[in-house]
Design a protein around this motif. Structure first.
Motif, PDB file in Angstrom:
ATOM      1  N   ASP A 195       0.868  -1.178   0.000  1.00 43.40           N
ATOM      2  CA  ASP A 195       0.000   0.000   0.000  1.00 43.40           C
ATOM      3  C   ASP A 195       0.904   1.227   0.000  1.00 43.40           C
ATOM      4  O   ASP A 195       2.109   1.101  -0.184  1.00 43.40           O
ATOM      5  N   GLU A 196       0.346   2.398   0.223  1.00 46.12           N
ATOM      6  CA  GLU A 196       1.154   3.619   0.169  1.00 46.12           C
ATOM      7  C   GLU A 196       2.157   3.724   1.313  1.00 46.12           C
ATOM      8  O   GLU A 196       3.060   4.554   1.270  1.00 46.12           O
ATOM      9  N   ASN A 197       2.003   2.897   2.341  1.00 43.84           N
ATOM     10  CA  ASN A 197       2.871   2.985   3.513  1.00 43.84           C
ATOM     11  C   ASN A 197       3.774   1.774   3.726  1.00 43.84           C
ATOM     12  O   ASN A 197       4.439   1.679   4.747  1.00 43.84           O
ATOM     13  N   LYS A 198       3.774   0.835   2.779  1.00 40.63           N
ATOM     14  CA  LYS A 198       4.615  -0.346   2.965  1.00 40.63           C
ATOM     15  C   LYS A 198       4.972  -0.968   1.620  1.00 40.63           C
ATOM     16  O   LYS A 198       4.107  -1.277   0.821  1.00 40.63           O
ATOM     17  N   CYS A 199       6.275  -1.123   1.407  1.00 37.86           N
ATOM     18  CA  CYS A 199       6.799  -1.767   0.203  1.00 37.86           C
ATOM     19  C   CYS A 199       7.875  -2.757   0.622  1.00 37.86           C
ATOM     20  O   CYS A 199       8.690  -2.462   1.490  1.00 37.86           O
ATOM     21  N   PHE A 200       7.878  -3.915  -0.009  1.00 33.15           N
ATOM     22  CA  PHE A 200       8.865  -4.953   0.272  1.00 33.15           C
ATOM     23  C   PHE A 200       9.819  -5.075  -0.902  1.00 33.15           C
ATOM     24  O   PHE A 200       9.400  -5.002  -2.057  1.00 33.15           O
ATOM     25  N   ILE A 201      11.097  -5.286  -0.606  1.00 29.86           N
ATOM     26  CA  ILE A 201      12.061  -5.671  -1.629  1.00 29.86           C
ATOM     27  C   ILE A 201      12.445  -7.102  -1.316  1.00 29.86           C
ATOM     28  O   ILE A 201      12.905  -7.414  -0.207  1.00 29.86           O
ATOM     29  N   SER A 202      12.208  -7.984  -2.270  1.00 30.58           N
ATOM     30  CA  SER A 202      12.481  -9.405  -2.094  1.00 30.58           C
ATOM     31  C   SER A 202      13.593  -9.846  -3.020  1.00 30.58           C
ATOM     32  O   SER A 202      13.743  -9.316  -4.122  1.00 30.58           O
ATOM     33  N   GLY A 203      14.357 -10.817  -2.558  1.00 34.42           N
ATOM     34  CA  GLY A 203      15.417 -11.397  -3.367  1.00 34.42           C
ATOM     35  C   GLY A 203      15.123 -12.858  -3.635  1.00 34.42           C
ATOM     36  O   GLY A 203      14.522 -13.548  -2.803  1.00 34.42           O
ATOM     37  N   PHE A 204      15.543 -13.325  -4.793  1.00 37.33           N
ATOM     38  CA  PHE A 204      15.348 -14.713  -5.192  1.00 37.33           C
ATOM     39  C   PHE A 204      16.704 -15.315  -5.523  1.00 37.33           C
ATOM     40  O   PHE A 204      17.542 -14.674  -6.151  1.00 37.33           O
ATOM     41  N   TRP A 205      16.903 -16.561  -5.101  1.00 34.38           N
ATOM     42  CA  TRP A 205      18.135 -17.282  -5.382  1.00 34.38           C
ATOM     43  C   TRP A 205      17.777 -18.734  -5.665  1.00 34.38           C
ATOM     44  O   TRP A 205      16.608 -19.108  -5.614  1.00 34.38           O
ATOM     45  N   ASP A 206      18.780 -19.532  -5.967  1.00 37.79           N
ATOM     46  CA  ASP A 206      18.548 -20.906  -6.406  1.00 37.79           C
ATOM     47  C   ASP A 206      17.671 -21.725  -5.467  1.00 37.79           C
ATOM     48  O   ASP A 206      16.852 -22.513  -5.912  1.00 37.79           O
ATOM     49  N   LYS A 207      17.831 -21.547  -4.187  1.00 35.31           N
ATOM     50  CA  LYS A 207      17.122 -22.404  -3.231  1.00 35.31           C
ATOM     51  C   LYS A 207      15.992 -21.703  -2.490  1.00 35.31           C
ATOM     52  O   LYS A 207      15.485 -22.225  -1.508  1.00 35.31           O
ATOM     53  N   GLY A 208      15.595 -20.511  -2.922  1.00 38.98           N
ATOM     54  CA  GLY A 208      14.487 -19.862  -2.232  1.00 38.98           C
ATOM     55  C   GLY A 208      14.392 -18.376  -2.482  1.00 38.98           C
ATOM     56  O   GLY A 208      14.960 -17.849  -3.438  1.00 38.98           O
ATOM     57  N   SER A 209      13.670 -17.735  -1.594  1.00 33.12           N
ATOM     58  CA  SER A 209      13.485 -16.285  -1.666  1.00 33.12           C
ATOM     59  C   SER A 209      13.111 -15.782  -0.282  1.00 33.12           C
ATOM     60  O   SER A 209      12.683 -16.552   0.575  1.00 33.12           O
ATOM     61  N   ASP A 210      13.271 -14.474  -0.080  1.00 27.83           N
ATOM     62  CA  ASP A 210      12.885 -13.881   1.191  1.00 27.83           C
ATOM     63  C   ASP A 210      12.859 -12.368   1.030  1.00 27.83           C
ATOM     64  O   ASP A 210      13.380 -11.822   0.053  1.00 27.83           O
TER      65      ASP A 210
END
Length: 81
Positions: A23-38
Motif C-alpha cells: 500500500d502507500e505505507n509499505k513496500c517490500f524488496i524481495s530477493g530470489f536465489w537458487d534455493k528460495g526467496s525472502d
C-alpha cells in the motif's frame, strides 16, 4: 550479486530482486536465489523502495568486475526521499 538483508539475518547471492507495493505505507524488496526467496528490506514509501532498487542497479553497473561485492540493504530511515 551478494545482498545482506536489512535485518542482517540473510546474506545471499541473489538472481533477481523485485519490489512489491503493499500500500502507500509499505513496500517490500524481495530477493530470489537458487534455493528460495525472502524479504530483504521493508520501506515506508514507494519512492524509497524504488530508490533502493536504483542503488542496487548502480552497484551492479559500476562494480560488476569486482571479485566479491556485498550490498547492504539500508534501513528505511536512511533512505532519503
Amino acid at each position: 550479486m551478494w545482498i545482506r538483508s536489512q535485518n542482517k539475518r540473510i546474506l545471499t547471492n541473489v538472481n533477481e530482486v523485485i519490489v512489491t507495493f503493499v500500500d502507500e505505507n509499505k513496500c517490500f524488496i524481495s530477493g530470489f536465489w537458487d534455493k528460495g526467496s525472502d524479504t530483504l528490506g521493508v520501506y515506508s514509501t514507494r519512492e524509497k523502495a524504488l530508490k533502493v532498487l536504483d542503488q542496487i542497479q548502480y552497484s551492479i553497473e559500476h562494480f560488476e568486475h569486482e571479485q566479491t561485492m556485498v550490498y547492504q540493504m539500508p534501513q528505511d530511515e536512511d533512505v532519503e526521499k
